[in-house]
Design a protein around this motif. Structure first.
Motif, PDB file in Angstrom:
ATOM      1  N   GLY A 110      -7.008 -39.265 -89.409  1.00 15.58           N
ATOM      2  CA  GLY A 110      -6.659 -37.888 -89.212  1.00 15.58           C
ATOM      3  C   GLY A 110      -6.292 -37.324 -87.872  1.00 15.58           C
ATOM      4  N   SER A 111      -6.032 -38.378 -86.923  1.00 12.25           N
ATOM      5  CA  SER A 111      -5.820 -37.980 -85.600  1.00 12.25           C
ATOM      6  C   SER A 111      -4.277 -37.840 -85.330  1.00 12.25           C
ATOM      7  N   GLY A 112      -3.477 -38.267 -86.180  1.00  9.23           N
ATOM      8  CA  GLY A 112      -2.004 -38.131 -85.989  1.00  9.23           C
ATOM      9  C   GLY A 112      -1.429 -39.555 -85.615  1.00  9.23           C
ATOM     10  N   LYS A 113      -1.894 -40.684 -85.574  1.00 10.30           N
ATOM     11  CA  LYS A 113      -1.100 -41.785 -85.025  1.00 10.30           C
ATOM     12  C   LYS A 113       0.258 -42.183 -85.463  1.00 10.30           C
ATOM     13  N   THR A 114       0.227 -41.958 -86.752  1.00 16.19           N
ATOM     14  CA  THR A 114       1.708 -42.442 -87.378  1.00 16.19           C
ATOM     15  C   THR A 114       2.604 -41.551 -86.854  1.00 16.19           C
ATOM     16  N   THR A 115       2.454 -40.116 -86.824  1.00 15.93           N
ATOM     17  CA  THR A 115       3.574 -39.217 -86.236  1.00 15.93           C
ATOM     18  C   THR A 115       3.646 -39.364 -84.984  1.00 15.93           C
ATOM     19  N   THR A 116       2.506 -39.927 -84.219  1.00 18.31           N
ATOM     20  CA  THR A 116       2.703 -39.971 -82.849  1.00 18.31           C
ATOM     21  C   THR A 116       3.315 -41.321 -82.366  1.00 18.31           C
ATOM     22  N   ASP A 221      -7.398 -36.163 -81.520  1.00 13.95           N
ATOM     23  CA  ASP A 221      -7.177 -34.630 -82.048  1.00 13.95           C
ATOM     24  C   ASP A 221      -7.691 -33.870 -81.244  1.00 13.95           C
ATOM     25  N   THR A 247      -3.471 -35.084 -79.399  1.00  9.30           N
ATOM     26  CA  THR A 247      -2.525 -34.759 -80.273  1.00  9.30           C
ATOM     27  C   THR A 247      -2.943 -33.112 -80.572  1.00  9.30           C
ATOM     28  N   LYS A 248      -2.111 -32.202 -81.101  1.00 10.82           N
ATOM     29  CA  LYS A 248      -2.475 -30.679 -81.693  1.00 10.82           C
ATOM     30  C   LYS A 248      -3.010 -30.164 -80.666  1.00 10.82           C
ATOM     31  N   GLU A 276       4.565 -30.125 -84.360  1.00  9.01           N
ATOM     32  CA  GLU A 276       4.842 -31.085 -85.459  1.00  9.01           C
ATOM     33  C   GLU A 276       6.223 -31.717 -85.169  1.00  9.01           C
TER      34      GLU A 276
END
Length: 476
Positions: A110-116, A221, A247-248, A276
């Motif tokens: 949930g840390s946002g790896k894929t989006t990052t 995150d 992230t975030k 985002e």
């Protein structure tokens, strides 16, 4: 971002500015307030202790004690120490030749790896590189499909394999595929894992051994504060990180992770995620972040964002239109689109000195922009060029076409007229403000500085007038 910490710092410095001189006693009082603010911001206790010690030691120097403006010097000292705490700056990626350069992204679930991964690929593509993303997250349902969708969106190839659960196999085949395709950078999007999950930690270690990545980044995150720092420490023990991506950060009102992670892990923050959208990934600059935390804005980043969207010729053309009073609603739409690409008006205002911490309750989001766009697009080309022709019947038609009230249309036209008159007046008065705008678009910091100096002179002039009037009232 860091709103609560900024407010507390500003309150502390205001108290200090009211003192005639700096003493050990009032520095100690100020440091107690700073210590509380940092601990409430979830900054690591040891980091807080050392930071306050360093600030106090610097503040008790003769230069500060003998200064006529000790409060301002204290702000400068705290800014320098914050920069040291989060620095030194290290935002460069080490690329190899011949390629491909392999970058491995690891982190918690949930840390946002894929989006990052997609944001990083998009950024590298803009810089002239040819990246490929590899879907190594074989644990989370639909993770592969998510990366494929993002890859299509930014037009970057994605290597994946739906027929295996072997992360090492997919990683190795991804690097081979990148070589065949002539890609010079490979981004491995690994599965999220807890640092206490020995099985998954062993898996990511094996992926690293099999692909020998040139850079390993931990995606954290920022909103989980100290937990992000603790996990970074554990991941570093297993992987030997090269840096951290936070992230975030735009949603983090405290700032504990950003202020602690470098000091605790010894690894630099390379990038920060501030939204985002696919282009919301920025290089991390400790000095600029320190300025933001202290409510001093970040004009350099604002100029860089403007330079990406505007060029000097375009700025000059727009300035001439404003000076002649021919700036129409079509031109306004173009400018609004560029502002949205820069992150939106609120994002820009937060980078302006002295404004960022005064925006609470102010709402200028994309919905408001969409409403304005709807009104303008419901006009004819002639109406957009000359809004003065909008009589009551035309306004009713536009309101019906855009789904708003007639008063909304009238309000927009009124505000636009006022803005156009103000732009024309600024231009006829020597172009001070417009020159600064043109300077920002073309990267001329001197023009912007001139605008600030003129404002200071105007304020000083007003103060002298007020002072003279005050004396006259006393004589009477």
């Amino acid at each position: 971002m860091f709103e609560s910490l900024t407010d507390k710092f500003n309150t502390t410095f205001k108290k200090l500015s009211g003192r005639g001189r700096i003493t050990e006693a009032n520095v100690s009082d100020a440091m107690n307030e700073v210590r509380k603010a940092l601990l409430e911001a979830d900054v690591n206790y040891k980091v807080v202790k050392q930071f306050c010690k360093d600030v106090k030691q610097a503040a008790m120097g003769a230069e500060v004690i003998n200064s006529l403006k000790p409060g301002q010097l204290m702000v400068k000292i705290v800014q320098d120490e914050l920069t040291k705490l989060m620095g030194p700056e290290d935002s460069n990626i080490f690329f190899v030749s011949p390629g491909p350069t392999v970058i491995l992204l690891a982190g918690l679930q949930g840390s946002g790896k894929t989006t990052t991964a997609a944001k990083l690929a998009y950024r590298l593509k803009k810089e002239g590189r040819k990246p490929m993303m590899v879907a190594v997250d074989l644990q989370r349902p639909a993770a592969i499909q998510q990366l494929q969708t993002l890859g299509e969106q930014i037009e970057v190839p994605v290597h994946c394999d739906f027929d295996t659960k072997d992360a090492v196999k997919v990683s190795k085949s991804g690097v081979k595929e990148a070589k065949k395709a002539g890609c010079d950078t490979v981004i491995l999007d690994t599965a999220g894992r807890l640092h206490v999950d020995d099985e998954l930690m062993t898996e990511v270690s094996n992926v690293a051994k099999a692909t020998s990545p040139h850079q390993i980044y931990l995606v954290c995150d920022a909103m989980i504060g100290q937990d992000a720092v603790n996990s970074a420490k554990e991941f570093n023990n297993r992987l030997e990180l090269d840096g951290v991506i936070l992230t975030k950060l735009d949603g983090d009102a405290r700032g504990g992770a950003a202020l602690s992670v470098k000091a605790v892990t010894g690894k630099p923050v390379k990038f920060i995620g501030l939204g985002e959208k696919i282009d919301n990934l920025e290089h991390f600059h400790p000095d600029r972040m320190a300025s933001r935390i202290l409510g001093m804005g970040d004009v350099i980043t604002l100029v860089e964002k403007a330079q990406e969207q505007f060029d000097e010729k375009e700025a000059e053309k727009m300035q001439n239109k404003m000076a002649k009073g021919t700036f129409g609603l079509d031109d306004f739409l173009k400018q609004m689109a560029k502002i949205r690409k820069m992150g939106g008006l609120m994002s820009m205002l937060k980078l302006m000195p002295g404004i960022g911490n005064k925006l609470e309750g102010l709402n200028m989001d994309d919905k408001e922009f969409n409403r304005i766009e709807g009104i303008i697009h419901s006009m004819t080309p002639a109406e957009r060029s000359e809004p003065d022709m909008l009589n009551p019947s035309r306004r009713r038609r536009i309101a019906a076409g855009s789904g708003v009230n007639v008063t909304d249309v009238a309000g927009l036209v009124k505000q636009f007229r006022q803005s156009r008159e103000m732009m024309k007046m600024m231009a006829s008065g020597g172009g001070g403000g417009l020159g600064a705008m043109k300077g920002m678009m073309s990267g001329d910091m001197g023009a912007m500085g001139g605008m600030g100096q003129r404002k200071v002179k105007q304020r000083s002039k007003r103060k002298r007038v007020i002072k003279r009037k005050g004396k006259k009232r006393k004589v009477r």
